[in-house]
Design a protein around this motif. Structure first.
Motif, PDB file in Angstrom:
ATOM      1  N   ARG A   1      40.573  40.840  48.324  1.00 59.03           N
ATOM      2  CA  ARG A   1      40.753  42.287  48.411  1.00 59.03           C
ATOM      3  C   ARG A   1      39.626  43.005  47.676  1.00 59.03           C
TER       4      ARG A   1
ATOM      5  N   ASP B   1      40.018  43.447  43.912  1.00 58.76           N
ATOM      6  CA  ASP B   1      39.841  42.154  43.240  1.00 58.76           C
ATOM      7  C   ASP B   1      38.377  41.769  43.192  1.00 58.76           C
TER       8      ASP B   1
ATOM      9  N   ARG C   1      36.757  43.802  40.553  1.00 62.87           N
ATOM     10  CA  ARG C   1      37.146  43.365  39.215  1.00 62.87           C
ATOM     11  C   ARG C   1      36.459  42.044  38.871  1.00 62.87           C
ATOM     12  N   PHE C   2      36.416  41.174  39.875  1.00 63.35           N
ATOM     13  CA  PHE C   2      35.779  39.876  39.664  1.00 63.35           C
ATOM     14  C   PHE C   2      34.306  40.062  39.312  1.00 63.35           C
TER      15      PHE C   2
END
Ligand SMILES: Nc1ncnc2c1ncn2[C@@H]1O[C@H](COP(=O)(O)OP(=O)(O)OP(=O)(O)O)[C@@H](O)[C@H]1O
Ligand SMILES: [Mg+2]
Lengths: 402, 241
Positions: free
Chosen positions: A2, A5, A8-9
């Motif tokens: 997503r 995600d 954020r990763f």
């Protein structure tokens, strides 16, 4: 994976190595800040010059004695020899032109002004009542020269703000008698202060009737004739008519130079716009350097995180996911750098404006957008190669790496 | 019993090392049923890891066919293989392979993040996994703040979070002391007891003996396929040879 995600990763990966991230962001920021500051300087110069020229007046056609060789405007034209005098009669003749609204003759020379024992060298401008409107000047006190016969004139003078301060201090100046050269004038008005400008500094000017000035300097010729066209559209017709009238009066010879304010403005606009562009281009080189840095740093990052990439593949990540993760990281670092550079650049421009208040050092919108866009683009373009390299890694060999 | 989970026929894996060729796997025919517990043993360099990588779709054979759940997976594209890894296979490695900057909980959630599972569902499953493996108090710890045994428990939780049909463990106790290793094996065996097919590579004969079936590798070939007789053996009829 997503999008939140992914972001954020990438963010965690970036903050996981703060030094690398800091250097990258800094490089990008310097590039963008350079674009912002340098274009602010360039465009500030353009605006400064345009402002100064516009403040001279509007819809102006200016007649200079002497023929310019090129026909265009260049500073050298101001000092050509004078084959035939440009006279007050010439100026008055221009009033016949239909496209001409107002005409102000201008004779200029230096002299001394003295009052109550104080003595000072001044620039003396001989002109007529129209001058204040043509040049868009404002009065602080009193009145301007009265309208009347151009070939005569009462011994009245209007002085600049600085002259007033220096010669009279706190004393009232209006109505006082002063000596300019060997003549006496009564002060009837004081000009409002305009500060330092490109043109004649009116703060240090003494304005007297043109006939008296010419008598004072023992000369028949004018320094300029300022012609105000009746509208913006009338500037070109006015120029044509003025040319024709002067030619007729000078026995068919055009021995004057006629420039329009518009042409001068356009020339300066073009010149300084090109300069700003060139400066922006130079600054953009630093962005390209930052892009190459992004690529190298990301390549090192791929090498350092080989085992992690192998793991991600073992856990089901596709090549596309890994490519996107690295691209996102490169893009995020570029955006962070661009935003920081944007802020730094604006701060830099603000400091310049603080130090030189007369200088409008505002970065143009196009340069800011181009700077941010280039930063983002270089970050992503130079991030593609490392990202693809990461995506292509063989999982078994990557996992074996420690 | 159902069809074999894994069917290898004529698998060859050859590595090119300069001019010489290394036959890491030669003409391998193995069939493993769903729910089996298999220990792969053999001397160093016998091809155990190579076999496990092939089974996990991290590597492709030079020849032969690998069927997983009846489907020929050797011909799948890289993207399709990634999907199979994501949904059907869990890995446990000797060196744990946790992402150092992520916490235990984040490491466990990683396969679900890669698979695009919604955050709400993720956190519920991670919480359950943390509880199952006794890691509730370690959820926010990074790998370097965990003991070896805890790290491997995080790795096992991560391997099982997508509820795979197959767990592949390459020397999962190799970096652990005996007691911790025992515990890790017990966790893996519990998974197997719940129906997950478990394939473990090990050097430790003692640990290998706990599996109902031992594959003995030697020089890239299957040297011995040994079944330990036990009344609980699920599918003796699916014996491959
Ligand atoms: N990438 C590679 N390139 C060349 N040869 C390789 C490669 N990977 C493995 N091999 C060779 O294939 C053979 C089998 O290797 P593999 O790693 O499967 O052995 P192993 O049984 O797991 O050994 P160990 O018990 O030491 O882990 C070895 O001879 C090894 O040198
Ligand atoms: Mg091995």
């Amino acid at each position: 994976m997503r999008t939140p995600d992914l972001i954020r990763f990438a963010r965690d990966a970036a903050t996981g190595n703060p030094l690398r991230t800091f250097l990258l962001v800094l490089a990008m920021a310097i590039g963008v800040a350079a674009v912002v500051v340098l274009t602010a300087l360039g465009d500030g110069a353009r605006r400064y010059v345009l402002n100064e020229f516009s403040s001279i007046g509007s819809n102006l056609v200016i007649v200079l004695p002497g023929r310019s060789q090129t026909g265009g405007f260049s500073p050298g034209n101001a000092i050509t020899s004078t084959p035939r005098d440009l006279t007050v009669d010439d100026a008055q003749a221009l009033l016949r032109a239909s496209a001409v609204h107002r005409v102000a003759p201008l004779a200029v020379g230096t002299s001394e002004i003295s009052v109550g024992g104080k003595l000072r060298e001044v620039m003396v401008a001989g002109t007529t009542a129209e001058f204040i409107d043509v040049r868009r000047l404002a009065l602080a006190q009193g009145r301007f020269l009265p309208p009347g016969d151009w070939r005569r004139g009462a011994s009245e003078a209007v002085i600049g703000a600085k002259i007033r301060d220096e010669m009279f201090g706190r004393e009232p100046a209006l109505g006082q008698l002063v000596r300019v050269g060997d003549r006496r004038f009564r002060i009837v008005g004081v000009l409002a202060s305009t500060g330092q400008g490109l043109g004649m500094n009116t703060d240090e000017l003494v304005i007297v009737p043109v006939a008296l000035a010419q008598a004072m300097f023992n000369s028949n010729t004018l320094f300029r004739i300022l012609v105000e066209a009746s509208s913006r559209e009338a500037i070109e017709p006015a120029k044509a008519q003025v040319t024709e009238i002067i030619r007729l009066r000078h026995e068919g010879e055009l021995d004057v130079t006629i420039i329009t304010q518009d042409a001068v403005l356009a020339t300066f606009d073009r010149l300084l716009g090109t300069m700003t562009l060139a400066v922006a281009g130079i600054a953009a080189i630093s962005l390209a350097v930052a892009g190459i840095l992004v690529m190298n740093v990301m390549l090192v990052s791929v090498a350092q995180r080989t085992a992690e990439i192998g793991l991600l593949k073992a856990l089901g990540a596709t090549g596309a996911t890994i490519r996107n993760a690295f691209l996102t990281e490169a893009a995020m670092l570029s955006i962070a750098g661009a935003v920081l550079g944007f802020a730094l650049g604006h701060a830099g421009a603000a400091i310049i404006r603080q130090l030189y208040p007369a200088y409008p050092a505002f970065p143009p919108d196009w340069a800011v957008l181009a700077g941010l866009g280039t930063a983002l683009l270089t970050g992503i373009v130079f991030g593609v190669l490392p990202a693809r390299q990461a995506a292509r890694l063989d999982p078994v060999q990557s996992l074996a790496k420690r | 019993m159902g069809a074999a989970l894994i069917e290898l026929s004529g698998i060859e894996r050859v590595f090119q090392l300069g001019d010489s060729e290394v036959h890491a796997l030669r003409r391998l025919d193995v069939s493993i049923s769903a729910g089996e517990y298999v220990a792969v043993m053999g001397p160093s360099g016998s091809g155990k890891s190579t076999l496990l990588n092939l089974l996990g779709l991290l590597d492709r054979p030079n020849a032969g066919v690998y069927r997983l759940e009846g489907r020929d997976v050797t011909t799948l594209s890289a993207e399709e293989q990634a999907r199979v890894r994501s949904e059907r296979i869990g890995f446990v490695f000797q060196s744990f392979h946790l992402v150092p900057r992520l916490t235990a909980a984040e490491n466990i959630a990683l396969p679900m993040i890669l698979a695009g599972i919604a955050p709400a569902q993720r956190s519920a499953r991670v919480a359950r996994a943390l509880a199952d493996y006794g890691l509730e108090n370690r959820a926010d710890h990074r790998p370097d703040q965990l003991s070896g045994g805890q790290r491997q428990r995080v790795a096992i939780a991560r391997a099982t979070i997508m509820q795979p049909a197959l767990i592949l463990a390459d020397e999962p106790t190799g970096n652990l002391d005996r007691a911790t290793g025992e515990e890790v094996m017990r966790l893996l065996e519990e998974l197997n007891a719940r129906g997950v097919t478990l394939i473990v590579v090990t050097h430790d004969g003692g640990l290998g003996a706990r599996a109902r079936r031992q594959l003995l590798m030697e020089d890239g070939a299957l040297h011995h396929d040994h079944w330990r007789p036990a009344d609980t053996t699920p599918d003796r009829c699916a014996l491959p040879t």
